[in-house]
Enzyme design. Structure first.
Site, PDB file in Angstrom:
ATOM      1  N   SER A  51     -11.570  -0.013  -2.328  1.00  0.00           N
ATOM      2  CA  SER A  51     -10.626  -0.838  -2.727  1.00  0.00           C
ATOM      3  C   SER A  51     -10.901  -2.214  -1.658  1.00  0.00           C
ATOM      4  O   SER A  51     -10.645  -3.456  -2.114  1.00  0.00           O
ATOM      5  CB  SER A  51      -9.260  -0.442  -2.353  1.00  0.00           C
ATOM      6  N   GLY A  80     -10.236   3.474  -4.311  1.00  0.00           N
ATOM      7  CA  GLY A  80     -10.115   4.674  -3.793  1.00  0.00           C
ATOM      8  C   GLY A  80     -11.537   5.579  -4.065  1.00  0.00           C
ATOM      9  O   GLY A  80     -11.221   6.823  -3.907  1.00  0.00           O
ATOM     10  N   ASN A 120     -12.239   6.170   2.602  1.00  0.00           N
ATOM     11  CA  ASN A 120     -11.491   7.230   2.179  1.00  0.00           C
ATOM     12  C   ASN A 120     -11.953   8.766   2.293  1.00  0.00           C
ATOM     13  O   ASN A 120     -11.130   9.471   2.135  1.00  0.00           O
ATOM     14  CB  ASN A 120     -11.552   6.980   0.495  1.00  0.00           C
ATOM     15  N   ASP A 171       1.382  -3.073   2.365  1.00  0.00           N
ATOM     16  CA  ASP A 171       1.093  -1.740   2.507  1.00  0.00           C
ATOM     17  C   ASP A 171       0.572  -1.437   3.820  1.00  0.00           C
ATOM     18  O   ASP A 171       0.248  -0.314   4.214  1.00  0.00           O
ATOM     19  CB  ASP A 171       0.157  -1.200   1.288  1.00  0.00           C
ATOM     20  N   HIS A 209      -4.484  -2.725   2.915  1.00  0.00           N
ATOM     21  CA  HIS A 209      -5.523  -3.819   2.364  1.00  0.00           C
ATOM     22  C   HIS A 209      -5.153  -5.151   2.843  1.00  0.00           C
ATOM     23  O   HIS A 209      -4.367  -5.695   3.006  1.00  0.00           O
ATOM     24  CB  HIS A 209      -5.428  -3.687   0.952  1.00  0.00           C
TER      25      HIS A 209
END
Length: 218
Positions: free
Chosen positions: A42, A79, A108, A192, A195
């Site tokens: 991402s 992801g 991740n 969030d 990011h």
């Protein structure tokens, strides 16, 4: 990536291993038909950003201005893990025939608690697959939040450098240097807190550019 903050990711210098920073203002000759393939998650897939605001799109713009003729292919998926990248890479290499491959994966893996050996093996396999086609490889390093424990954080950060050193490829030690560990971290992340915002992506590109430019010019 999962909903875990990146704002406290460990300090990491943003110097480029094995390469001196090159002046960004000059045009340079590049190999005819050069293709840069970016395989990432991402952080490279413009998650939550306007189209064209991510560092990969900004890279294409900079190349058009300074190294005309270089094509950028963004094969990043939000992801994605190193296992996902490893499974996708052979087809990408066959389809796009890149001259340069940027591997931006691994964050991740850590957030999901995957074994470090698996991450290293996947990065190593991807690097070797790209090199086998004649492509030059750049690996971008990542850090994990300190709540994972200092030993794990140190071991995870070391994975990228170890693979880059063993495979003799270029390393950017920390993709988010100056973003996640800088004084403006609160402002440079989306709500969030995972990011980076569009404002942060030029800084991310500036972490990659001093490593990539000499690879292309050479």
């Amino acid at each position: 990536m999962t909903r875990r903050t990146l704002l406290y990711w460990g300090m990491a210098h943003c110097s480029v291993i094995g390469l001196a920073a090159a002046a960004a203002g000059s045009r340079a000759a590049t190999p005819a038909g050069a293709v840069v393939l970016v395989v990432g998650d991402s952080l490279s897939a413009e998650y939550g950003l306007p189209r064209g605001a991510g560092w990969v799109a900004l890279l294409q713009q900079r190349l058009q201005a300074q190294m005309p003729g270089v094509q950028v292919v963004n094969a990043s998926i939000s992801g994605d893990t190193t296992s996902g990248g490893r499974s996708r890479l052979p087809a990408l290499l066959k389809q796009h025939r890149p001259t340069h491959v940027i591997i931006e994966l691994g964050g991740n893996d850590a957030l999901r608690g995957l074994p470090l050996k698996m991450t290293a093996d996947n990065l190593r396999t991807m690097t070797r697959a790209a090199k086998a086609t004649g492509a030059r490889v750049l690996i971008t390093g990542m850090q994990v939040p300190p709540n994972y424990g200092k030993r794990y954080a140190d071991d995870f950060a070391a994975v990228f450098g170890t693979v880059a050193r063993e495979e003799q490829v270029v390393l950017v030690p920390f993709l988010l240097a100056g973003v996640a560990d800088g004084p403006d971290a609160d402002r440079l992340f989306q709500p969030d807190r995972i990011h980076p915002t569009a404002e942060a992506h030029p800084r991310i590109l500036d972490n990659v550019w001093p490593a990539l430019r000499p690879m292309l010019a050479g």
